[in-house]
Design a protein around this motif. Structure first.
Motif, short mmCIF file in Angstrom:
data_model
loop_
_atom_site.label_atom_id
_atom_site.label_comp_id
_atom_site.label_asym_id
_atom_site.label_seq_id
_atom_site.Cartn_x
_atom_site.Cartn_y
_atom_site.Cartn_z
N LYS A 118 0.82 -1.20 0.00
CA LYS A 118 0.00 0.00 0.00
C LYS A 118 0.86 1.25 0.00
N ALA A 119 1.98 1.20 0.72
CA ALA A 119 2.87 2.37 0.79
C ALA A 119 3.50 2.65 -0.56
N LYS A 120 3.80 1.58 -1.27
CA LYS A 120 4.41 1.76 -2.60
C LYS A 120 3.42 2.40 -3.56
N LYS A 121 2.11 2.10 -3.37
CA LYS A 121 1.11 2.60 -4.28
C LYS A 121 0.68 4.02 -3.96
N MET A 122 1.07 4.56 -2.77
CA MET A 122 0.68 5.91 -2.39
C MET A 122 1.43 6.93 -3.22
N THR A 123 0.72 8.01 -3.50
CA THR A 123 1.35 9.10 -4.24
C THR A 123 2.16 9.99 -3.31
N ALA A 124 2.91 10.94 -3.88
CA ALA A 124 3.73 11.83 -3.07
C ALA A 124 2.87 12.71 -2.17
N SER A 125 1.74 13.18 -2.66
CA SER A 125 0.85 14.02 -1.85
C SER A 125 0.26 13.24 -0.68
N LYS A 153 0.12 12.12 5.17
CA LYS A 153 0.16 11.12 6.23
C LYS A 153 1.04 11.56 7.40
N LYS A 154 2.04 12.38 7.15
CA LYS A 154 2.95 12.85 8.19
C LYS A 154 2.35 14.01 9.01
N VAL A 155 1.30 14.62 8.54
CA VAL A 155 0.70 15.76 9.25
C VAL A 155 -0.03 15.27 10.50
N ASP A 156 0.10 16.05 11.61
CA ASP A 156 -0.58 15.72 12.87
C ASP A 156 -2.05 16.13 12.77
N LYS A 157 -2.94 15.16 12.81
CA LYS A 157 -4.36 15.43 12.61
C LYS A 157 -5.18 15.23 13.89
#
Length: 304
Positions: free
Chosen positions: A270-277, A282-286
């Protein structure tokens, strides 16, 4: 190129034709268009007879829609192009000689055809010496009879083929195998056509005016082998845009299994299929962020 028309110059009764200048400029009464039996296909075809020079021309019609001609200040709606090709009248007489090949018959009794009565005019297009090249002759000046000779006919056709082959070779026409445009200019060093190629090419041209039986005799005499020519398709096949799927069911050849064969993608996949955006988001604190749905639905406390 010349345009033939009726005396009133009506655009409905005129045609555009390619013919020798001396024929086009001759008196219209000395040129006669008539229908004759084709020696190969045994059907009626249009021919032009110049009674002044006793020459015969086959009229080939080229017609393609839509097409028109601009003639002087008028528009000719009929865009047909007529092309006249000289033909040896002996080819036209051959079918009638073949019918009476076992006996001597005067020429005026040979050239009789109820369906194509204009064939009687062919007698004035050939001389007695011309007919003697393919016939056995006997009689007097008042009554002369002819009988077709197979040996003379084959020799006469053979000379015709060799003469045409020599002219084609002199003109540099490509007569070899393979795809090659006849209008392509080739150098003398690059002409790979052999003598046999020119003979076979010439035979193909002349055989259009010979019956199948006579063609078979010529082929045997000159050792000519006719090869089947594959005609290319008129249009290129379009490539398939849809995905090609097998039409047969190959699952019946697989051994049965008790375990589920469904494959679930792993987290790494799944991580390989994720786009750059998506990786940045995903790194943003939500943790202190509200869901986007909260902006569209009223709180229950406010509603009460």
């Amino acid at each position: 190129m010349a345009s033939a028309s009726t005396p009133n110059q009506s655009t409905q009764n005129q045609w555009v034709a390619i013919m020798p200048a001396k024929i086009a400029q001759a008196d219209g009464g000395k040129n006669r268009i008539m229908t004759l039996r084709h020696p190969r296909f045994d059907v009626g075809c249009q021919f032009l007879l110049c009674e002044q020079s006793h020459t015969l021309f086959e009229i080939v019609e080229f017609k393609e829609e839509p097409r028109s001609w601009f003639i002087n200040n008028t528009v000719q709606q009929n865009g047909t192009l007529l092309i006249s090709t000289p033909v040896d009248p002996i080819f036209m007489i051959l079918p009638y000689l073949t019918k009476v090949r076992d006996k001597f018959v005067p020429m005026d009794q040979i050239l009789i055809d109820r369906k194509f009565p204009s064939c009687s005019r062919l007698y004035n297009c050939v001389s007695r010496s011309d007919l003697a090249k393919i016939c056995d002759c006997k009689g007097s000046e008042d009554l002369f009879a002819y009988r077709l000779s197979t040996d003379k006919l084959i020799k006469w056709i053979q000379k015709k083929i060799e003469r045409v082959a020599g002219d084609l070779q002199t003109m540099g026409v490509y007569a070899g195998t393979g795809s090659q445009s006849e209008t392509f200019v080739r150098s003398s060093k690059d002409n790979s056509s052999s003598k046999d190629d020119f003979i076979q090419y010439s035979f193909g041209l002349i055989s259009d005016y010979l019956s199948k039986d006579i063609c078979a005799l010529v082929e045997k005499k000159m050792n000519i082998t006719t090869e089947d020519v594959k005609v290319p398709p008129t249009k290129k096949q379009k490539p398939e845009t849809k995905s090609q799927e097998p039409t047969d069911d190959y699952t019946k050849f697989n051994p049965p299994s008790n375990k589920s064969t469904e494959v679930h993608p792993s987290q790494d996949d799944k991580a390989k299929k994720m786009t750059a955006s998506e990786r940045i988001l995903k790194k943003v604190d939500k943790r202190n962020m509200k869901s986007i749905n909260s902006y569209f639905f009223r709180d229950k406390k406010e509603a009460s």
